[in-house]
Design an enzyme around this catalytic site. Structure first.
Site, PDB file in Angstrom:
ATOM      1  N   PHE A  44       0.838  -1.037   0.090  1.00 62.97           N
ATOM      2  CA  PHE A  44      -0.004  -0.030  -0.073  1.00 62.97           C
ATOM      3  C   PHE A  44       0.724   1.172  -0.009  1.00 62.97           C
ATOM      4  CE2 PHE A  44      -3.038  -2.567   2.730  1.00 62.97           C
ATOM      5  CZ  PHE A  44      -3.778  -3.285   1.612  1.00 62.97           C
ATOM      6  N   SER A  45       0.378   2.333  -0.264  1.00 62.11           N
ATOM      7  CA  SER A  45       1.057   3.733  -0.327  1.00 62.11           C
ATOM      8  C   SER A  45       1.687   3.706   1.222  1.00 62.11           C
ATOM      9  CB  SER A  45       0.250   4.664  -0.568  1.00 62.11           C
ATOM     10  OG  SER A  45      -0.717   5.056   0.279  1.00 62.11           O
ATOM     11  N   GLU A  46       1.227   3.475   2.157  1.00 59.70           N
ATOM     12  CA  GLU A  46       1.567   3.298   3.574  1.00 59.70           C
ATOM     13  C   GLU A  46       1.233   2.345   4.610  1.00 59.70           C
ATOM     14  OE1 GLU A  46       2.447   7.734   2.274  1.00 59.70           O
ATOM     15  OE2 GLU A  46       0.484   6.666   2.626  1.00 59.70           O
ATOM     16  N   THR A  47       2.095   1.741   5.217  1.00 58.77           N
ATOM     17  CA  THR A  47       1.752   0.904   6.472  1.00 58.77           C
ATOM     18  C   THR A  47       2.128   1.489   7.954  1.00 58.77           C
ATOM     19  OG1 THR A  47       1.753  -0.989   5.100  1.00 58.77           O
ATOM     20  CG2 THR A  47       2.141  -1.490   7.399  1.00 58.77           C
ATOM     21  N   HIS A  76      -3.053  10.124   5.409  1.00 56.01           N
ATOM     22  CA  HIS A  76      -4.110   9.294   5.572  1.00 56.01           C
ATOM     23  C   HIS A  76      -3.617   7.979   6.575  1.00 56.01           C
ATOM     24  CE1 HIS A  76      -2.037   6.122   3.067  1.00 56.01           C
ATOM     25  NE2 HIS A  76      -2.950   5.462   3.314  1.00 56.01           N
TER      26      HIS A  76
END
Length: 301
Positions: A44-47, A76
């Site tokens: 994902f774009s971030e974790t 987010h």
């Protein structure tokens, strides 16, 4: 053995839209290099990885990873992690206003109860406006656009509340959708300097913006469906350059991710004092939808 993990969609009230986020709880025993591997696995774009705070007054410490690197701050992930902590009963006394410890410093968040659950807001760090990039034709070409697609009277300018973004105002929604995310072309547009993530947007009605974000250096992520860290400065940028009317209190809605099939709705609140350029307070918020709850195994190996 293992760690609780929650996958949520942020800045949406419909599952399988918005921006995906994986939140790993009880992560204090996970080594940073393993956190990076988990983030790459999730893709994902971030974790985020949540652990006990080290700063007094904070509800939790949060580390944020893209598939390729750790970030000091991101929007987010902050909103989504706050929602997970609140809905899982992991905030002391069940408070809906609390502070998260991030690498950029303490980040205040607050939740509001509504008919469809919680909306969470985060307070941005202080805003700075940076350099103006004057080679408009080159930047437009890097986005796959002719220079005529740019708003003629709005500069291409860097702004930040912790992460630098280059803001590019386009003439309308169709121009935003016409742009193409091509990492090599965007890198060339920065003419040998380190490329910045580019946030392109247009006015889409009173106090409404239509947005996209291209990330030329984000490993594996060409375009982000919702960028909370960029949306706070976006609101201030839009007010500063007359795309949104100035007042002491400003509310803006930014629609992002629609072109890539993951529509996100990001709400921006600005408060102004004597300085009409820089808000005294910036908040970004939105809804969060749960998608998957489970156990992450193998992170302790």
């Amino acid at each position: 053995m293992g760690h609780p993990i929650h996958i949520v969609d942020v800045f949406t009230d419909r599952a399988l839209t918005g921006n995906q986020l994986a939140v790993v709880l009880d992560a204090g025993d996970i080594a940073p290099d393993v956190m990076q591997k988990v983030a790459r696995e999730m893709n994902f774009s971030e974790t985020t990885f949540v652990m006990a705070p080290t700063q007094a007054g904070c509800a939790a410490k949060v580390r944020i990873f893209t598939p390729g690197t750790e970030l000091p701050f991101a929007g987010h992930p902050t909103v989504g992690t706050a929602w997970v902590l609140a809905t899982q009963g992991l905030v002391p006394s069940g408070a809906l206003e609390f502070t998260l410890e991030e690498a950029v410093g303490p980040v205040a968040v607050r939740g509001e109860r509504g008919p469809n659950g919680f909306t969470f807001w985060m307070t941005h760090p202080p805003l700075t406006f940076g350099e103006v990039i004057t080679d408009r034709r080159r930047i437009a070409a890097g986005l796959g656009l002719d220079e005529s697609y740019l708003m003629a009277d709005v500069p291409l300018r860097v702004a930040s509340t912790g992460l630098d973004f280059l803001y590019v105002a386009l003439r309308d929604k169709r121009a935003v959708d016409a742009a193409v995310s091509d990492k090599n072309r965007i890198r060339e547009a920065f003419a040998g300097r380190a490329p910045l993530p580019v946030f392109l947007f247009a006015s889409d009605g009173p106090n409404r913006l239509y947005s996209r974000m291209f990330a030329p250096d984000a490993n594996g992520i060409d375009e982000d469906p919702a960028t909370g860290s960029a949306s706070g400065p976006l609101g201030a940028f839009a007010v500063k350059y007359g795309l949104v009317a100035h007042s002491r209190s400003v509310s803006i809605t930014s629609e992002q991710g629609t072109k890539m099939g993951r529509q996100s709705i990001i709400h921006i609140k600005l408060e102004y004092g004597a300085d009409t350029d820089v808000p005294t307070k910036i908040e970004v918020g939105g809804s969060v939808m749960p998608v998957v709850t489970g156990t992450l195994v193998g992170a302790d190996k």
